[in-house]
Design a protein around this motif. Structure first.
Motif, PDB file in Angstrom:
ATOM      1  N   LYS A 325     -12.582  26.571 -25.839  1.00  0.00           N
ATOM      2  CA  LYS A 325     -12.394  28.065 -26.178  1.00  0.00           C
ATOM      3  C   LYS A 325     -13.650  28.860 -25.423  1.00  0.00           C
ATOM      4  O   LYS A 325     -14.424  29.048 -26.066  1.00  0.00           O
ATOM      5  CB  LYS A 325     -12.147  28.493 -27.547  1.00  0.00           C
ATOM      6  CG  LYS A 325     -11.061  27.863 -28.005  1.00  0.00           C
ATOM      7  CD  LYS A 325     -10.686  28.393 -29.522  1.00  0.00           C
ATOM      8  CE  LYS A 325      -9.766  27.655 -30.301  1.00  0.00           C
ATOM      9  NZ  LYS A 325      -9.417  27.951 -31.629  1.00  0.00           N
ATOM     10  N   LYS A 328     -15.266  31.995 -26.693  1.00  0.00           N
ATOM     11  CA  LYS A 328     -16.153  31.749 -27.821  1.00  0.00           C
ATOM     12  C   LYS A 328     -17.468  31.063 -27.319  1.00  0.00           C
ATOM     13  O   LYS A 328     -18.524  31.640 -27.769  1.00  0.00           O
ATOM     14  CB  LYS A 328     -15.568  30.819 -29.038  1.00  0.00           C
ATOM     15  CG  LYS A 328     -14.339  31.658 -29.668  1.00  0.00           C
ATOM     16  CD  LYS A 328     -13.866  30.712 -30.993  1.00  0.00           C
ATOM     17  CE  LYS A 328     -12.797  31.434 -31.477  1.00  0.00           C
ATOM     18  NZ  LYS A 328     -12.293  30.619 -32.792  1.00  0.00           N
ATOM     19  N   TYR A 329     -17.516  30.124 -26.410  1.00  0.00           N
ATOM     20  CA  TYR A 329     -18.772  29.669 -26.097  1.00  0.00           C
ATOM     21  C   TYR A 329     -19.556  30.540 -25.343  1.00  0.00           C
ATOM     22  O   TYR A 329     -20.931  30.550 -25.318  1.00  0.00           O
ATOM     23  CB  TYR A 329     -18.251  28.179 -25.406  1.00  0.00           C
ATOM     24  CG  TYR A 329     -17.798  27.268 -26.426  1.00  0.00           C
ATOM     25  CD1 TYR A 329     -18.343  26.766 -27.286  1.00  0.00           C
ATOM     26  CD2 TYR A 329     -16.596  26.724 -26.065  1.00  0.00           C
ATOM     27  CE1 TYR A 329     -17.732  25.673 -28.255  1.00  0.00           C
ATOM     28  CE2 TYR A 329     -15.794  25.888 -26.793  1.00  0.00           C
ATOM     29  CZ  TYR A 329     -16.630  25.298 -27.943  1.00  0.00           C
ATOM     30  OH  TYR A 329     -15.887  24.408 -28.765  1.00  0.00           O
ATOM     31  N   PHE A 352     -21.867  32.946 -36.963  1.00  0.00           N
ATOM     32  CA  PHE A 352     -20.941  32.729 -35.839  1.00  0.00           C
ATOM     33  C   PHE A 352     -20.886  31.293 -35.655  1.00  0.00           C
ATOM     34  O   PHE A 352     -19.901  30.760 -35.162  1.00  0.00           O
ATOM     35  CB  PHE A 352     -21.295  33.802 -34.842  1.00  0.00           C
ATOM     36  CG  PHE A 352     -20.197  33.597 -33.795  1.00  0.00           C
ATOM     37  CD1 PHE A 352     -19.350  34.232 -33.904  1.00  0.00           C
ATOM     38  CD2 PHE A 352     -20.737  32.651 -32.534  1.00  0.00           C
ATOM     39  CE1 PHE A 352     -18.195  33.887 -32.594  1.00  0.00           C
ATOM     40  CE2 PHE A 352     -19.905  32.434 -31.409  1.00  0.00           C
ATOM     41  CZ  PHE A 352     -18.403  33.224 -31.585  1.00  0.00           C
ATOM     42  N   ARG A 355     -19.602  29.040 -38.409  1.00  0.00           N
ATOM     43  CA  ARG A 355     -18.173  29.262 -38.723  1.00  0.00           C
ATOM     44  C   ARG A 355     -17.196  28.863 -37.481  1.00  0.00           C
ATOM     45  O   ARG A 355     -16.138  28.183 -37.667  1.00  0.00           O
ATOM     46  CB  ARG A 355     -17.711  30.773 -38.903  1.00  0.00           C
ATOM     47  CG  ARG A 355     -16.404  31.017 -39.338  1.00  0.00           C
ATOM     48  CD  ARG A 355     -16.279  32.609 -39.371  1.00  0.00           C
ATOM     49  NE  ARG A 355     -16.312  33.081 -37.999  1.00  0.00           N
ATOM     50  CZ  ARG A 355     -16.377  34.490 -37.888  1.00  0.00           C
ATOM     51  NH1 ARG A 355     -16.300  35.380 -38.568  1.00  0.00           N
ATOM     52  NH2 ARG A 355     -16.508  34.746 -36.476  1.00  0.00           N
ATOM     53  N   GLU A 356     -17.557  29.256 -36.137  1.00  0.00           N
ATOM     54  CA  GLU A 356     -16.747  29.076 -35.043  1.00  0.00           C
ATOM     55  C   GLU A 356     -17.052  27.789 -34.274  1.00  0.00           C
ATOM     56  O   GLU A 356     -15.992  27.288 -33.670  1.00  0.00           O
ATOM     57  CB  GLU A 356     -16.829  30.537 -34.148  1.00  0.00           C
ATOM     58  CG  GLU A 356     -16.748  31.698 -34.813  1.00  0.00           C
ATOM     59  CD  GLU A 356     -15.064  31.954 -35.076  1.00  0.00           C
ATOM     60  OE1 GLU A 356     -14.185  31.062 -34.607  1.00  0.00           O
ATOM     61  OE2 GLU A 356     -14.775  32.591 -35.683  1.00  0.00           O
ATOM     62  N   LEU A 357     -18.275  27.311 -34.275  1.00  0.00           N
ATOM     63  CA  LEU A 357     -18.481  26.270 -33.241  1.00  0.00           C
ATOM     64  C   LEU A 357     -18.841  24.981 -33.706  1.00  0.00           C
ATOM     65  O   LEU A 357     -18.692  23.918 -33.002  1.00  0.00           O
ATOM     66  CB  LEU A 357     -19.430  26.888 -32.263  1.00  0.00           C
ATOM     67  CG  LEU A 357     -18.905  28.197 -31.629  1.00  0.00           C
ATOM     68  CD1 LEU A 357     -20.016  28.498 -30.750  1.00  0.00           C
ATOM     69  CD2 LEU A 357     -17.885  28.028 -30.668  1.00  0.00           C
TER      70      LEU A 357
END
Length: 393
Positions: A325, A328-329, A352, A355-357
Motif C-alpha cells: 500500500k 501508507k508507506y 501510525f 497500527r498500520e505498518l
C-alpha cells in the motif's frame, strides 16, 4: 602542484566532476598527497605519476560501482542519437548505446590506456566564441549532462548581455571524468525520470563515507519521496561501514550536502524538472545516534540486527520498491523524515507505524515468528523515541 579547472558553478557538469574529484581525492590521500577545492579549480599536491595512478584507480572504481548498480536494476538510459554520432565521429568505440553500460566499458578502457600526456590534458580549457573545450577535445557534451542548456525554463548557459548559449566539448579523459561522476551519483531511471544525487564541494567527512554511499544503489522512482531514499541509504551504509571497517561507533561526518537532479526524458529530449540543494546532516545525526544507541546496547555483538532496524528498513524499502500500500508507506516515510527534523509528533508517528505498518513489515522480515508481533508498541516505541530525540529512557 597540479591545478585542474572545474566547469561552471551550478551546472550538472560541475556536480558530476565534483563527485569524481572527491573520489579521486581519496585515492590521492592513500598516496600521501593532499587535495582541495579552490574557487573554480581542483588542486592536487602531487606529481603527474601519482595523479595518473590515482586517476586510473578512480576510473576502475567508477566502472565497478556502475556494474554493481546495474545488478540492482535501477534502469539504463539510451544515449541521445547526437551523442552516439559525436562519439563515432571522434573515433570512440561505442560499446553500448545505453549510458550505464557504456560508462562501464569506457571507464575500464580508459583506466588501462592512460598516459602522462592525457593526464596533463585535464588542465587545458579554452573558450572560442560560443564553444568551450575541455582537454582540447572535440566530443560534444552528452545531452543529459548539459541538461540546463536544453531546458526552456533555465538560463544557466546563457549570457544576460549576449543571450547566446555555450557549447561544451571534451576529450576522452574529461568524458571519463564526467561518466565516472555519473557512476558515483546515479540513482535510477524510472517513469522516464533520471535521478542524480551529486555532492557539493563543501562535502566533508573524515573516513570516506562517500565511497560507501556511492556503492549502494537503491531504487527510487519519480513518484516516491526522495527523503525515504536518503534515510534508507543512511541507515544501511553507516551501519555496515561501522561494523565492517571499525567494529566501533564514532561519528565521521561534518557536513553532508547534496544537489538532487530530476531529469525527464521524453523521446529525444532531456528536461531538467527539479534541482534541489539539500543538507542531510540532521538525518545523518539521527543515524549516528541510532548506531550509537544500539552499539552500546549490543556491546561487541554488532552483527545482530535489531527488530526495530528490520522494521524501519522494510518500511522504506517498500516505499522505494512501490510494493504494498504505497500511500501508507509514503506517508510513513514523510512522517519519519519530519520526526527526524522534529516537526512531527513522535508519538503520533509511532502509533501510525505500529497500527498500520509494523505487523506486515515484521511478517515479511521474520517469517518464523508468530503473526501479530508489533514492534513499535511498548518498549519498542520508547527505544525509538530515545534514538530520535537522544533521550535517556
Amino acid at each position: 602542484m597540479i591545478r585542474i579547472p572545474l566547469p561552471s558553478y551550478g551546472t550538472l557538469m560541475r556536480g558530476l566532476s565534483t563527485a569524481f574529484f572527491l573520489r579521486l581525492g581519496s585515492n590521492l590521500r592513500i598516496r600521501d598527497a593532499e587535495y582541495y577545492f579552490e574557487g573554480d579549480s581542483f588542486i592536487a599536491d602531487c606529481n603527474y605519476e601519482d595523479l595518473l595512478d590515482a586517476l586510473a584507480d578512480t576510473f576502475e572504481k567508477a566502472a565497478e560501482i556502475m556494474e554493481r548498480k546495474l545488478n540492482n536494476k535501477p534502469g539504463d538510459i539510451k544515449l541521445h542519437r547526437n551523442d552516439l554520432n559525436s562519439l563515432k565521429k571522434n573515433g570512440v568505440d561505442v560499446f553500448s548505446e545505453y549510458c550505464c553500460q557504456f560508462t562501464i566499458k569506457f571507464c575500464e578502457s580508459l583506466a588501462n590506456n592512460l598516459n602522462i600526456d592525457k593526464v596533463k590534458s585535464t588542465a587545458h580549457v579554452k573558450a572560442k566564441g560560443d564553444k568551450v573545450y575541455y582537454g582540447n577535445g572535440k566530443i560534444a557534451l552528452f545531452q543529459m549532462f548539459g541538461v540546463e542548456k536544453y531546458s526552456s525554463a533555465s538560463r544557466f548557459m546563457r549570457s544576460n548581455l549576449t543571450n547566446f548559449s555555450y557549447r561544451y566539448y571534451v576529450n576522452d579523459v574529461w568524458l571519463g571524468i564526467l561518466l565516472s561522476g555519473f557512476s558515483f551519483s546515479y540513482s535510477g531511471y524510472f517513469n522516464q525520470n533520471v535521478i542524480i544525487l551529486v555532492p557539493q564541494e563543501n562535502f566533508s567527512c573524515d573516513v570516506g563515507i562517500y565511497d560507501e554511499f556511492t556503492m549502494n544503489s537503491l531504487k527510487v522512482s519519480g513518484s516516491d519521496p526522495i527523503q525515504a531514499y536518503v534515510i534508507l541509504i543512511t541507515l544501511s551504509t553507516l551501519r555496515e561501514y561501522m561494523r565492517r571497517e571499525f567494529k566501533i561507533f564514532f561519528d565521521p561526518l561534518t557536513t553532508f550536502n547534496l544537489t538532487i537532479y530530476k531529469i525527464s526524458r521524453q523521446r529525444n529530449t532531456f528536461t531538467l524538472t527539479s534541482q534541489i540543494d539539500q543538507n542531510f546532516s540532521q538525518i545523518f545525526e539521527f543515524a549516528a545516534r541510532y548506531l550509537k544507541y544500539y552499539n552500546e546496547k549490543l556491546g561487541e555483538d554488532l552483527s545482530e540486527r535489531t527488530q526495530l532496524e528490520e522494521a524501519l528498513e522494510k518500511i522504506i524499502r517498500l516505499v522505494s520498491s512501490g510494493r504494498g500500500k504505497v500511500d501508507k508507506y509514503q506517508r510513513a516515510a514523510f512522517m519519519l523524515y519530519d520526526a527526524i527534523h522534529k516537526s512531527h509528533d513522535v508519538y503520533d508517528m509511532i502509533y501510525f507505524f505500529g497500527r498500520e505498518l509494523s505487523q506486515k513489515a515484521c511478517e515479511q522480515s521474520y517469517k518464523k515468528r508468530k503473526r501479530g508481533h508489533w514492534l513499535f508498541r511498548g518498549d519498542g516505541g520508547r527505544e525509538f523515541e530515545a534514538i530520535l530525540y537522544g533521550l535517556n529512557v
